[in-house]
Scaffold this motif. Structure first.
Motif, PDB file in Angstrom:
ATOM      1  N   LYS A 423      70.294 -11.624 123.306  1.00 61.84           N
ATOM      2  CA  LYS A 423      69.900 -10.253 123.620  1.00 61.84           C
ATOM      3  C   LYS A 423      70.821  -9.214 122.975  1.00 61.84           C
ATOM      4  CE  LYS A 423      67.664 -11.142 128.084  1.00 61.84           C
ATOM      5  NZ  LYS A 423      67.690 -10.838 129.534  1.00 61.84           N
ATOM      6  N   LEU A 424      71.909  -9.684 122.411  1.00 55.66           N
ATOM      7  CA  LEU A 424      72.842  -8.742 121.782  1.00 55.66           C
ATOM      8  C   LEU A 424      72.207  -8.102 120.556  1.00 55.66           C
ATOM      9  CD1 LEU A 424      76.183 -10.770 122.002  1.00 55.66           C
ATOM     10  CD2 LEU A 424      75.542  -8.763 123.353  1.00 55.66           C
ATOM     11  N   PRO A 425      72.497  -6.866 120.290  1.00 52.74           N
ATOM     12  CA  PRO A 425      71.847  -6.173 119.161  1.00 52.74           C
ATOM     13  C   PRO A 425      72.350  -6.702 117.814  1.00 52.74           C
ATOM     14  CG  PRO A 425      73.576  -4.800 120.070  1.00 52.74           C
ATOM     15  CD  PRO A 425      73.463  -5.994 120.985  1.00 52.74           C
ATOM     16  N   LYS A 426      71.511  -6.534 116.802  1.00 48.65           N
ATOM     17  CA  LYS A 426      71.937  -6.857 115.444  1.00 48.65           C
ATOM     18  C   LYS A 426      72.796  -5.715 114.908  1.00 48.65           C
ATOM     19  CE  LYS A 426      67.979  -9.747 114.115  1.00 48.65           C
ATOM     20  NZ  LYS A 426      66.855  -9.899 113.162  1.00 48.65           N
ATOM     21  N   VAL A 427      73.811  -6.082 114.159  1.00 47.17           N
ATOM     22  CA  VAL A 427      74.662  -5.067 113.530  1.00 47.17           C
ATOM     23  C   VAL A 427      74.819  -5.401 112.050  1.00 47.17           C
ATOM     24  CG1 VAL A 427      75.945  -4.462 115.612  1.00 47.17           C
ATOM     25  CG2 VAL A 427      76.783  -6.299 114.131  1.00 47.17           C
ATOM     26  N   ALA A 428      75.077  -4.365 111.260  1.00 48.84           N
ATOM     27  CA  ALA A 428      75.368  -4.530 109.833  1.00 48.84           C
ATOM     28  C   ALA A 428      76.778  -4.026 109.575  1.00 48.84           C
ATOM     29  CB  ALA A 428      74.359  -3.770 108.984  1.00 48.84           C
ATOM     30  N   ILE A 429      77.469  -4.670 108.645  1.00 53.33           N
ATOM     31  CA  ILE A 429      78.867  -4.336 108.350  1.00 53.33           C
ATOM     32  C   ILE A 429      79.008  -3.996 106.869  1.00 53.33           C
ATOM     33  CG2 ILE A 429      81.226  -5.218 108.256  1.00 53.33           C
ATOM     34  CD1 ILE A 429      80.291  -4.771 111.078  1.00 53.33           C
TER      35      ILE A 429
END
Length: 609
Positions: A423-429
């Motif tokens: 359920k954790l959100p997707k992130v971009a780095i």
């Protein structure tokens, strides 16, 4: 007999010798004081050169180039080719063209300081040759702002000069007198001849209509509005409180550069062609304009043409570099990032521990984080708090705005139950990118000063120290670290105290407790907290942090701290690293310049992103 009891009177000779001795003593004392004062001034100057010398040199070169371009192009429009144009416009012609050249130069520079990948590459390449040169790259945003101010200044001069120019063009059309040279020049090209000089072709119009019906006029208005919005939204108060406004309006730079490139295509400002100068020499023919073009006259009707647009030559290279920069960022943003752990700290600080294939970092570096479920376009910078030796990278995010609040909620920070991993959100780095803190292990003695959440880059450094010095028994060039942390509230200490407690315990076990000296300052406190502190003050461990080193209250006396460090480490270069507010930076920088005891040089470094 009476003379035998008379008090001894000093002779004239002994009095003279005493005065002479006293005079020489005073001279020696004055000479000594002067010598000490002169030596101190030299040392202060040495510190100033070490800290600011190259920066000042770069700024002076930049200002010198601006001054040269202004003067050069001002004089370039005083030659014969522009004689008839000056008849219409006077000195306003040069006042419009000189700042235009400076605008081209500064618009060439404005994008370079924000090419983060390029700067990281350059920093890694030159820091082995010159640490001082590498430090200048950490001031990229300061230079970016200076260039922006210069662009605004030259834009204002350029606009004001052209407003006068359009009035002069209009006046030449309104004064319809065939014995008036400006009117005669304005009438050239009326028979569908492209060789006109006055862009206002009729006396039945006005400068405002011309402004909005020509390429130069429309693009000029557009890029001026874009520039005003970009600069006003970059003010500190807006950037801090309404980051989204700053973020989106800053992307008007795309419109600004498109308008800038096409601004000169209308060729409104025209000069006499080279061929026409052979048949109409201005200094000979200007007074004989009534005979122009007649059979018996040796003065032909002058022909005019504008300069080909040249702005693109200045900005094309930086624009290509910036496009490549954005392509690299897009590529990075599509690489998979896995959030391995989320920690909610009581001080409303969110800790994200992440992994990404091929990710390599150094101490003190930072990344840009994007969360598509919060905003698909916003990227925010955060310092990495993990060490290079760890198998993950982490960032501590303080909840202070809409974006951070939305990320906090997306990670389950507002829920009591544990968030499921899926359920954790997707992130971009995007990153990592270098900062001044990368150089921390290049100094033998180091001062680390963090204010509030500004302690984050030093978490990475202290963790790396733990791995290098304590766990792996690895020798490092740095022999002593002085750590200062200033915090306004007790809750903010909580997330960082565990690391300090671990360091304190491990250093005591390894008998290297003197390697790290730390001072924690609580700058504000409540009455109830003060009572609790008084009760537990005599306890072995500090009631706030749990450390053996007690928390100090108030603000540090920096003059005493610098004097103490200088006396302990004579003849060394001390790296001073700050992540905190500008006011604290100014205070520390002043201390770095003024303290010269024991030939110590304090080198100031500030996080700047």
């Amino acid at each position: 007999m009476k003379d035998e009891h008379r008090p001894h009177q000093p002779s004239a000779t002994s009095s003279f010798c005493a005065n002479k001795s006293s005079s020489e003593s005073r001279k020696l004392f004055i000479l000594l004081i002067t010598s000490v004062y002169t030596n101190r001034n030299f040392l202060i100057m040495g510190n100033f050169v070490a800290n600011e010398g190259l920066s000042i040199f770069v700024i002076l070169v930049w200002l010198g180039i601006n001054a040269f371009l202004f003067v050069h192009f001002y004089m370039a429009f005083l030659v014969d080719r522009w004689f008839y144009t000056r008849v219409l416009l006077g000195q306003a012609l040069s006042w419009a063209r000189a700042p235009a050249a400076c605008l081209n130069f500064n618009c060439m520079l404005i994008l370079l300081p924000v090419c983060r990948n390029l700067l990281s590459f350059l920093r890694g390449s030159i820091q082995f040759c010159s640490r001082t040169a590498a430090r200048q790259l950490d001031r990229n945003l300061t230079f970016h702002k200076l260039v922006a101010y210069m662009i605004a200044f030259h834009t204002a001069v350029h606009i004001i000069a052209h407003l006068f120019n359009f009035e002069f063009f209009m006046d030449a059309q309104l004064n319809r007198n065939s014995s008036f040279l400006p009117f005669v020049l304005s009438e050239i090209g009326t028979d569908d001849n492209a060789s006109f000089l006055n862009p206002i072709r009729s006396n039945e119009t006005n400068p405002t209509i011309v402004m909005f019906t020509t390429i130069a006029g429309v693009t000029g208005v557009v890029i001026t509005l874009a520039l005003i919005l970009i600069i006003t939204s970059s003010m500190e108060v807006i950037r801090r409180s309404y980051f989204e406004v700053f973020w989106y309006t800053h992307h008007l730079f795309i419109i600004f550069f498109i308008g800038l490139v096409f601004h000169g295509y209308g060729r409104i400002v025209r000069g006499q062609t080279a061929g026409s100068q052979q048949t109409n020499k201005p200094h000979l023919c200007a007074d004989r304009f009534e005979d122009w073009g007649k059979n018996e006259s040796d003065c032909a009707v002058p022909e005019f043409a504008g300069n080909p647009p040249g702005t693109w030559k200045w900005v094309l290279g930086p624009m290509i570099l910036y496009v490549c920069e954005r392509l690299v960022r897009i590529y990075r943003s599509h690489q998979k990032v896995v959030i391995t752990k989320v920690v909610m700290h009581p001080s409303k600080t969110l800790e994200l521990q992440m992994r990404k294939k091929g990710f390599h970092m150094e101490v003190g570096q930072y990344v840009f984080i994007q969360c598509p479920s919060v905003s698909r376009h916003e990227w925010h910078p955060f310092t990495l708090t993990s060490a290079p030796e760890e198998d993950y990278f982490s960032a501590h995010i303080r909840i202070v705005g809409d974006w951070t609040q939305a990320l906090y909620e997306a990670c389950g920070g507002d829920k009591t139950e544990t968030q499921e991993a899926w359920k954790l959100p997707k992130v971009a780095i995007d990153g990592p990118f270098g900062t001044a803190s990368e150089d921390v292990f290049r100094y033998e003695v180091v001062m680390l000063v963090g204010a509030g959440i500004g302690v984050t880059p030093f978490a990475s450094i202290l963790k790396s120290v733990w791995y290098k010095r304590i766990q792996n028994n690895q020798e490092v060039f740095t022999k002593k670290i002085y750590f200062y942390w200033l915090c306004p509230e007790t809750e903010a200490f909580e997330w960082f105290a565990d690391l300090l407690q671990s360091l304190e315990r491990q250093m005591a076990e390894k008998d290297v407790a003197n390697f790290l000296s730390y001072n924690i300052y609580l700058t504000r406190w409540k009455e109830t907290e003060a009572a609790h502190f008084r009760v537990h003050h005599e306890a072995e461990n500090d009631p706030i942090t749990g450390l053996k080193q007690k928390t100090l209250y108030g603000k540090p006396n920096w003059d005493n701290e610098f004097t103490n460090i200088a006396s302990k480490h004579p003849g060394t270069k001390v790296g001073v690293f700050l992540c905190g507010p500008p006011q604290l930076g100014k205070s520390l920088e002043k201390q770095c310049l003024s303290h010269t005891e024991g030939d110590v040089k304090f080198i100031f470094n500030k996080e700047n992103f």
